[in-house]
Design an enzyme around this catalytic site. Structure first.
Site, PDB file in Angstrom:
ATOM      1  CB  ILE A   1      -0.967   0.040   1.205  1.00  0.00           C
ATOM      2  CG1 ILE A   1      -0.209  -0.192   2.507  1.00  0.00           C
ATOM      3  CG2 ILE A   1      -2.085  -0.953   1.029  1.00  0.00           C
ATOM      4  CD1 ILE A   1      -1.060   0.028   3.748  1.00  0.00           C
ATOM      5  N   GLY A   2       2.147   1.109  -0.086  1.00  0.00           N
ATOM      6  CA  GLY A   2       2.956   2.310  -0.165  1.00  0.00           C
ATOM      7  C   GLY A   2       4.402   2.004   0.152  1.00  0.00           C
TER       8      GLY A   2
ATOM      9  CB  VAL B   1       3.628   0.234   4.260  1.00  0.00           C
ATOM     10  CG1 VAL B   1       2.621  -0.107   5.329  1.00  0.00           C
ATOM     11  CG2 VAL B   1       4.717   1.118   4.833  1.00  0.00           C
TER      12      VAL B   1
ATOM     13  CG  ASP C   1      11.345  12.391   9.321  1.00  0.00           C
ATOM     14  OD1 ASP C   1      11.176  13.528   8.836  1.00  0.00           O
ATOM     15  OD2 ASP C   1      11.412  11.362   8.640  1.00  0.00           O
TER      16      ASP C   1
END
Ligand SMILES: *[C@@H]1O[C@H](CO)[C@@H](O)[C@H](O)[C@H]1NC(C)=O
Ligand SMILES: *[C@@H]1O[C@H](CO)[C@@H](O)[C@H](O)[C@H]1NC(C)=O
Ligand SMILES: *[C@@H]1O[C@H](CO)[C@@H](O)[C@H](O)[C@H]1NC(C)=O
Ligand SMILES: *[C@@H]1O[C@H](CO)[C@@H](O)[C@H](O)[C@H]1NC(C)=O
Ligand SMILES: *[C@@H]1O[C@H](CO)[C@@H](O)[C@H](O)[C@H]1NC(C)=O
Ligand SMILES: *[C@@H]1O[C@H](CO)[C@@H](O)[C@H](O)[C@H]1NC(C)=O
Ligand SMILES: *[C@@H]1O[C@H](CO)[C@@H](O)[C@H](O)[C@H]1NC(C)=O
Ligand SMILES: *[C@@H]1O[C@H](CO)[C@@H](O)[C@H](O)[C@H]1NC(C)=O
Ligand SMILES: *[C@@H]1O[C@H](CO)[C@@H](O)[C@H](O)[C@H]1NC(C)=O
Ligand SMILES: *[C@@H]1O[C@H](CO)[C@@H](O)[C@H](O)[C@H]1NC(C)=O
Ligand SMILES: *[C@@H]1O[C@H](CO)[C@@H](O)[C@H](O)[C@H]1NC(C)=O
Ligand SMILES: *[C@@H]1O[C@H](CO)[C@@H](O)[C@H](O)[C@H]1NC(C)=O
Length: 843
Positions: A639-640, A647, A761
């Site tokens: 999904i990414g 992921v 981050d």
């Protein structure tokens, strides 16, 4: 450079041979007056400094550097890389009747070789390579009948190669390369039966290859590239059974290539490039199965590449550029698992790129440009992770850029220009962290330029011109410190021109739909940089001056170029201050209510008996379930892809949905990524908070490197904000709640966790939203414990655009870094996009 290195290795090998054989050589015992003459001649040569004195009776000169004696007489002089210049003349050759080795490699010699050299009747090795010697070779050289190695590579010798060299019957190595010898190759060289190495490359030799050369049956290396040799390859060359390197490149040889070459079964390096060979690829080539290097570049080869190429299991480099090869690339190319370079540019190759090319797992350089290839780029790139250079430009390829490009982690050059590629630039391209040259011009690309391109810190040239790319120019484009060329002309880009002129040498914004003021940083550019954008204004010839408006009146007053620096200074002070105030305000409001939530916080601890409640250190317990549920990390579950891995969305046998963050295979071998991964595990096992994404389990093992998280249905804050439909659903209350959640999470990390944790981050990509659009902080790959005892200095980490300027300048990690980033995220949530422009307008 490479040839000279290999030559010096050869020279070295030869000395070893010589020194070894000395022990078996009997030298006629010399009388003392002869020895005194040697000492005197050495002293008079001036080759040694005045610190070295002779004493005839004590043989002290035998201990001078570079001198070898046997029975008191000088047998070897090795002056490699000692500057001698014109002292060559002062050397009295006739004083050294026993000299066997004379090595004057790279000693700055000038002038011609003195004819007296012919008196060294016992000489076996003579190296004069890499000097400035001129003139013809003296005929007296042919007296040196014991010569076994003769090296005069890289000088300025001219005239013809003397026929009489054919008398030096003991020669094993003859290296005459890189000189100015002319005339033809003497056929007498065919007499040198013991020759194993013959190098005559880079001269001005003409005529044909003499057939008697075929008598050199011991020859292992034959190099005669870059001359003017014409005619065809004599079929007798097939007799050179010992040959392993044959380099006939850059001559004017014509076809056909004789089939007798098929007898050279030991051949590993065959270079016939830059000649005039014509006709189809000779089929026998594919039976030379020891070939590791084959180049037929720049000939007039026609026909197609036969399927038998799949036999050449040892092939590492194949160059067939600049020919007339047609037909398709055979699918058997996939058998060449050792192939590092496949270069077929400038031919007439048609059809699809075979999917089997994905099996060439050693590929580093794939060049198929300037052909007639069609179809999509559909081959799976996930195993081609050694690829550094990919050039498919000037073809007829269509379809979109494959997402598997994210596996090319060391790719430096990607050129797909001049095709018919459509779709948008996949965000996965930002995983190609080593990318230096990106050329996608003259295609049908649409969509936006991803702002994540700012991650690609090595980018040197970006050419996206002549496409149909829309949206704003992301200001992150200027974050690449090495960017020198940026061409985004002839697209459909809108918005303002960002101020990204720092190091760029060439820039082109022309023919888009950009509007607003041309920033002051570009005042040195020519009008052609901006032409074809109707609504631009500024102090550039051909554009109207900007009328002061409320948003740019401040900068308008300061348009003299010298002021740009002071504006930057003001940004540095104003921006952090204002973000700090925003945080203070939000913090005061929300943190005061923190007490109410304490009970809920505790109930979010994982329950006993849950599949992943055991922290999984050995990589066995969850592994099978995960592999089964993802069909071994099939791409369809992905999904990414983010900073350090992909992921996957996974439904476990129990029905539970989880997200799995898997480290890329190559990155798993990289100690920094490995460290970041372990860091994340360490952080997350030590902190629990309802606004921090829960780590359910993990696997840390060579074979499996993944983290298992709660699944967040709505993905990242960034993706929700940039999706028009979802952004509407994400109403003010929900937005405020996400700001609050983030503040809670940071407050917990900074003040309640011991020691304090700095996330380092905080970005809209690292805040995830669940189905209720509640926010959770994730991605602790860069987080750091603030240990009071250790140094707080660190390398800059984090994402540009969210990084506090103080951090970038002082490199001191404090909680304030997160506070600044939080301020940026809070503004981003309120504005719906990164406040990049606002930050520049604050000036
Ligand atoms: C010694 O060497 C010199 C010069 O090489 C030669 O003329 C002379 O005959 C030699 N003497 C003896 C005894 O070998
Ligand atoms: C040469 O060496 C001898 C003994 O090794 C010594 O007696 C003599 O003085 C030396 N001569 C010179 C000129 O150095
Ligand atoms: C070189 O040495 C020889 C003796 O070996 C001598 O006869 C001759 O004169 C010397 N030549 C020069 C130029 O010194
Ligand atoms: C060539 O090499 C062989 C074997 O190494 C040796 O016996 C022979 O003397 C050399 N010279 C010639 C001219 O064949
Ligand atoms: C050398 O080659 C020539 C021509 O190729 C041939 O006629 C001759 O017999 C060969 N000599 C030897 C000694 O093999
Ligand atoms: C080819 O040979 C010519 C001289 O014959 C030389 O000028 C040129 O540099 C060579 N090209 C290559 C690529 O070596
Ligand atoms: C290949 O080139 C040769 C020689 O130039 C020519 O005779 C032949 O017809 C060509 N073959 C093809 C398929 O073009
Ligand atoms: C390719 O490799 C396969 C398996 O190694 C082999 O069966 C096949 O014959 C090879 N094909 C060619 C054209 O060499
Ligand atoms: C390439 O594609 C264009 C458009 O589809 C087409 O007009 C052209 O003939 C194609 N060229 C080749 C060599 O296939
Ligand atoms: C460019 O893309 C837009 C949609 O983003 C489309 O409407 C337009 O027709 C495209 N233009 C060209 C020349 O393909
Ligand atoms: C630019 O994009 C707009 C909408 O995205 C579209 O209507 C227009 O046709 C595009 N212009 C060109 C030249 O493709
Ligand atoms: C590091 O930062 C922490 C928190 O800001 C501070 O307490 C500590 O003294 C600092 N340590 C050093 C060595 O500067």
């Amino acid at each position: 450079m490479a040839p000279s290195v290999s030559i010096s290795i050869l020279v070295l090998a030869f000395w070893v041979l010589c020194i070894f054989t000395h022990s078996t050589t009997m030298v006629v015992a010399a009388n003392s007056s002869a020895l005194e003459l040697e000492a005197k001649a050495l002293l008079e040569s001036g080759w040694w400094s005045s610190n070295y004195t002779t004493n005839g009776s004590s043989l002290s000169h035998c201990a001078w550097p570079g001198i070898t004696c046997f029975d008191g007489s000088v047998v070897g002089i090795y002056m490699e890389e000692v500057y001698l210049g014109d002292k060559f003349r002062k050397f009295n050759f006739s004083s050294f009747p026993n000299l066997e080795d004379l090595d004057l490699y790279n000693t700055g010699l000038q002038g011609s070789i003195p004819p007296e050299i012919g008196t060294l009747s016992k000489l076996r090795m003579l190296s004069l390579s890499i000097n400035n010697l001129t003139g013809n070779l003296p005929l007296s050289l042919t007296n040196l009948t014991r010569l076994e190695g003769f090296f005069i590579y890289n000088n300025l010798f001219s005239g013809s190669i003397p026929d009489l060299l054919g008398n030096l019957k003991n020669l094993q190595m003859l290296q005459l390369g890189t000189n100015a010898f002319s005339g033809s190759i003497p056929h007498q060289l065919g007499n040198l039966k013991n020759l194993t190495y013959l190098g005559i490359s880079r001269n001005k030799l003409t005529g044909e290859l003499p057939p008697p050369l075929a008598n050199l049956t011991q020859l292992e290396t034959f190099e005669i590239s870059s001359n003017l040799i014409s005619g065809s390859i004599p079929k007798e060359l097939g007799n050179l059974k010992s040959l392993s390197t044959l380099d006939l490149s850059n001559n004017t040889l014509t076809g056909p290539i004789p089939s007798t070459l098929s007898l050279l079964t030991g051949l590993s390096h065959l270079d016939l490039s830059s000649n005039e060979f014509s006709g189809p690829l000779p089929s026998f080539l594919w039976h030379l199965t020891n070939l590791a290097y084959l180049s037929l570049n720049s000939n007039q080869i026609n026909g197609s590449i036969p399927a038998e190429i799949g036999n050449m299991k040892n092939l590492g480099e194949l160059y067939l550029n600049y020919n007339d090869i047609a037909g398709q690339i055979p699918f058997t190319i996939g058998n060449l698992t050792n192939l590092r370079t496949l270069s077929l540019a400038w031919n007439q190759i048609s059809g699809f790129i075979p999917a089997e090319i994905a099996n060439c797992i050693s590929l580093q350089n794939l060049t198929l440009s300037h052909n007639y290839l069609t179809g999509t780029i559909s081959f799976d790139m996930s195993n081609l992770y050694l690829l550094q250079y990919l050039d498919l430009s000037y073809n007829n390829l269509s379809g979109s850029i494959p997402r598997t490009i994210n596996h090319l982690a060391i790719l430096e050059t990607l050129s797909l220009s001049r095709n018919q590629i459509s779709g948008s630039i996949p965000v996965e391209i930002t995983d190609c962290r080593s990318l230096k040259h990106l050329s996608l011009s003259h295609n049908y690309l649409t969509g936006n330029i991803t702002s994540l391109i700012g991650y690609l810190h090595f980018l040197n040239a970006i050419d996206l011109s002549h496409n149909n790319i829309s949206g704003d120019i992301p200001f992150e484009l200027g974050d690449s410190p090495s960017l020198e060329l940026l061409d985004i002309s002839y697209n459909n880009l809108t918005g303002n021109i960002p101020n990204i002129s720092i190091s760029i040498k060439e820039i082109n914004f022309s023919y888009n739909s950009l509007h607003g003021q041309i920033p002051n940083g570009y005042l040195n550019c020519t009008p052609y940089t901006f032409i074809g954008n109707k609504d631009l204004c500024g102090d550039i010839q051909g554009f109207p001056p900007c009328f002061p408006t409320s948003s740019n009146s401040f900068s308008k007053k300061n348009t003299s170029p010298n002021n740009s620096k002071s504006i930057v200074h003001e940004i540095k002070i104003v921006v952090p201050l204002s973000f700090f105030l925003v945080f203070l305000l939000l913090g005061c409001i929300f943190l005061s209510r923190r007490g109410d939530k304490k009970t809920k916080l505790e109930s979010s601890e994982p329950k006993n008996g849950d599949l992943f409640s055991i922290w999984n250190y050995d990589g066995k317990i969850a592994y099978e379930d995960i592999i089964e549920a993802t069909k071994d990390f099939d791409i369809s579950y992905c999904i990414g892809t983010g900073g350090y891995g992909s992921v996957y969305k996974v439904q476990l046998p129990s029905g539970k949905l989880v997200a799995i963050k898997k480290l890329h295979r190559l990155e798993a071998e990289n100690p920094t990524f490995d460290k970041s991964f372990k860091n994340e595990v360490k952080m997350l096992t030590e902190i629990r908070h309802r606004n921090i994404v829960k780590l359910l389990g993990y696997c840390l093992h060579n074979r499996c490197m993944f983290l298992i998280y709660e699944y967040m249905e709505r993905g990242s804050l960034f993706s929700v904000l940039s999706n028009d439909v979802e952004a509407v659903e994400f109403d003010w209350m929900k937005r405020m709640n996400v700001i609050k959640s983030t503040a809670h999470a940071l407050c917990y990390m900074h003040h309640e966790s011991v020691p304090a944790i700095v996330h380092r981050d905080i970005t809209s990509n690292n805040i995830l939203l669940n189905s209720e659009l509640e926010g959770f902080v994730s991605d602790f790959g860069m987080a750091k414990f603030l240990d009071p005892d250790s140094s707080n200095q660190t390398l800059v980490a984090g994402t540009y655009g969210y990084l506090a300027p103080e951090l970038a300048y002082t490199m001191v990690v404090t909680e304030k870094c997160d506070v600044y980033s939080f301020g940026v995220v809070a503004l981003e949530i309120l504005m719906g996009r990164h406040p990049g422009e606002l930050m520049t307008l604050l000036s």
